[in-house]
Design a protein around this motif. Structure first.
Motif, PDB file in Angstrom:
ATOM      1  N   VAL A 103       0.864  -1.184   0.000  1.00 22.90           N
ATOM      2  CA  VAL A 103       0.000   0.000   0.000  1.00 22.90           C
ATOM      3  C   VAL A 103       0.901   1.235   0.000  1.00 22.90           C
ATOM      4  N   HIS A 104       0.646   2.121  -0.939  1.00 22.40           N
ATOM      5  CA  HIS A 104       1.411   3.373  -1.026  1.00 22.40           C
ATOM      6  C   HIS A 104       0.483   4.508  -0.644  1.00 22.40           C
ATOM      7  N   THR A 105       1.063   5.547  -0.115  1.00 24.16           N
ATOM      8  CA  THR A 105       0.247   6.713   0.204  1.00 24.16           C
ATOM      9  C   THR A 105       0.979   7.991  -0.170  1.00 24.16           C
ATOM     10  N   GLY A 106       0.173   9.010  -0.487  1.00 26.01           N
ATOM     11  CA  GLY A 106       0.753  10.296  -0.867  1.00 26.01           C
ATOM     12  C   GLY A 106      -0.375  11.272  -1.045  1.00 26.01           C
ATOM     13  N   THR A 107      -0.088  12.410  -1.644  1.00 27.01           N
ATOM     14  CA  THR A 107      -1.176  13.337  -1.917  1.00 27.01           C
ATOM     15  C   THR A 107      -1.992  12.822  -3.107  1.00 27.01           C
ATOM     16  N   ALA A 108      -3.216  13.315  -3.219  1.00 26.14           N
ATOM     17  CA  ALA A 108      -4.030  12.930  -4.386  1.00 26.14           C
ATOM     18  C   ALA A 108      -3.316  13.366  -5.664  1.00 26.14           C
ATOM     19  N   ASP A 109      -2.668  14.532  -5.608  1.00 26.83           N
ATOM     20  CA  ASP A 109      -1.937  15.003  -6.790  1.00 26.83           C
ATOM     21  C   ASP A 109      -0.787  14.072  -7.143  1.00 26.83           C
ATOM     22  N   ALA A 110      -0.143  13.502  -6.113  1.00 33.23           N
ATOM     23  CA  ALA A 110       0.978  12.591  -6.388  1.00 33.23           C
ATOM     24  C   ALA A 110       0.475  11.348  -7.127  1.00 33.23           C
ATOM     25  N   MET A 111      -0.708  10.871  -6.750  1.00 31.21           N
ATOM     26  CA  MET A 111      -1.249   9.692  -7.443  1.00 31.21           C
ATOM     27  C   MET A 111      -1.577  10.039  -8.903  1.00 31.21           C
ATOM     28  N   ILE A 112      -2.165  11.211  -9.088  1.00 31.32           N
ATOM     29  CA  ILE A 112      -2.497  11.645 -10.456  1.00 31.32           C
ATOM     30  C   ILE A 112      -1.212  11.798 -11.275  1.00 31.32           C
TER      31      ILE A 112
END
Ligand code: FAD
Length: 443
Positions: A103-112
């Protein structure tokens, strides 16, 4: 006008099978021109695959179609016409994404950002292939050839790391409400071409702006604008027979109705439940038997406490593979989740849904769930219609075929935003306009 001249041979001018957005839009267009329209709707309500209702979560929600956008011209014209308001889904700050067991996590912008290069590459040809995205029929050789490819095949061509691959596969599973191996690449190109070649705008159009009064508010406005339409609920059509002087529609209670034209708006996956004579041609019967690509689920979930404005994504193997925060409610959070395959978990079981959410976030505690399984519903058999490879020609042909008395309308047949409320309105409008021209010239 035709309705004043309905003779003893015809009960009405136009029989509309199905009272979703396509059916009610067609009824409005016809009746406003003085043409008689009778809607036969199997459910006890209008709206079909849109359904705003009170839920077990403690507020009214849309169980089916929800989001609209101003780049969708037909629904936007209706929103303007009836003066309806929009609300935005909240801006998301955190994202969780799974690739394999990680599971990775980051900002929504990072995923985009992680998705950006591969999404752009997959859709790079959209505007070149479909410079005018409503105008692609008859299919060119290039479109025919591209229509043989699935989105999954296109993803396989990309040189991606496991995270990028999982995100890209997951995003297309959400877009198709199904398995990317069954998802036609041309459908992806169509969505992107309609969004000016910009996949982020396409994504925004899919899941950002909702009608403040729910989809019911738009449905009510259109219905109120068709006061002379004869609407018959709880009426299931079983047969359509085209005859020399019209068309006879038979219902499960044994009654029948004779009209000049029929507009058939039922979803493709249940088209085979209605016996049509002469038989459906140009590959449509085979397509109905094969089924289009959508097969997924949408579930609303009340989660304990304020869990933050987050999104979560996983690849197409996940039972639930996309989650989006939507509303705060009395200290809790309402989120919406989607999965590509119906029937894998009991969506009425909060613990089963919680177990899926905890694959991203072990801290989440589910309080209540509510959903409607459109794929299992015998009156839809699918969620939002998405074509599989090699289906575009048959559907595009059916949508434009004016040689029979039976006409096809509905989101499944839309020229533009197929799969959306916009497409249902567009095709209801197009089909009604064509019939208006024909009937007015016959009188
Ligand atoms: C879970 C979900 C989420 C969605 N999300 C969005 C979204 O966010 N934005 C968006 O724009 N779109 C969305 N959509 C798609 C959108 O809701 C549909 O494309 C659109 O509402 C379809 O309208 P329609 O009139 O073409 O078909 P339908 O709404 O399916 O109408 C067909 C009607 O025919 C009736 N019928 C079926 N069989 C018979 C019979 N034998 N006799 C009489 N009547 C019959 C059905 O009961 C139904 O009312 C979503 C759909 C689903 C299911």
């Amino acid at each position: 006008m035709p309705s004043q001249e309905i003779d003893m041979h015809h009960d009405t001018d136009v029989i509309i099978v199905g009272g979703g957005f396509a059916g009610i839009t067609a009824a409005r267009e016809l009746t406003r021109r003085g043409i008689g329209a009778t809607i036969l709707e199997a459910r006890d309500r209008l709206g079909g695959r849109t359904w705003t209702r009170d839920t077990a979560l403690g507020r009214e929600l849309d169980l089916g179609g929800t989001w609209v956008h101003w780049i969708q011209p037909h629904v936007w014209a209706e929103i303007t016409r009836y003066g309806l308001d929009l609300v935005a889904s909240p801006e998301l700050d955190t994202a969780y994404w799974r690739a394999g067991d990680e599971v990775h996590t980051g900002t929504a912008d990072a995923m985009i950002d992680l998705l950006d290069a591969s999404m752009t590459a997959v859709l790079a040809d959209a505007r070149r292939v479909l410079p005018q995205p409503y105008d692609y029929f008859p299919l060119s050789d290039e479109i025919k050839s591209l229509d043989q490819i699935s989105v999954a095949e296109k993803i396989t061509e990309q040189d991606l790391d496991p995270q990028q691959r999982a995100l890209l596969d997951g995003m297309w599973a959400v877009n198709f409400s199904g398995d990317p191996t069954r998802a036609a690449y041309t459908q992806a190109l169509r969505w992107c071409a309609l969004s000016g070649g910009d996949w982020k705008l396409m994504f925004e159009a899919c899941a950002t702006y909702k009608l403040a009064g729910g989809t019911q508010s738009l449905l009510d406005a259109i219905t109120a604008d068709a006061p002379t339409a004869d609407i018959r609920l709880n009426t299931t059509v079983t047969g359509i027979d085209e005859t020399a002087d019209g068309v006879t529609v038979t219902c499960s209670d044994g009654t029948s109705l004779h009209g000049r034209r029929v507009i058939l708006t039922v979803p493709l996956n249940i088209l085979g439940t209605i016996a049509v004579t002469p038989a459906l041609g140009h590959g449509l019967s085979a397509l109905a038997a094969e089924g289009q690509a959508s097969s997924g689920v949408k579930v609303w979930i009340r989660v304990k406490g304020d869990v933050g404005r987050f999104a979560a994504l996983a690849d197409s193997n996940a039972v639930l593979n996309f989650v989006q925060y939507e509303y705060p409610l009395d200290g809790d959070s309402l989120i919406v989740a989607f999965g590509p395959r119906s029937g894998l978990i009991d969506l009425d079981d909060p613990r089963a849904v919680e177990a899926e959410l905890r694959k991203w976030r072990p801290d989440l505690e589910v309080v209540a769930v509510d959903s409607h399984d459109w794929t299992a519903d015998p009156l839809s058999g699918e969620t939002w219609p998405m074509l599989a490879p090699n289906q575009l020609d048959a559907v595009a042909h059916a949508a434009r075929d004016t040689t029979r008395r039976t006409r096809f309308a509905g989101s499944d047949y839309a020229r533009g935003w197929a799969g959306f409320i916009d497409g249902a309105i567009e095709s209801g409008m197009q089909t009604a306009r064509q019939i208006i021209t024909e009937l007015e010239s016959e009188n």
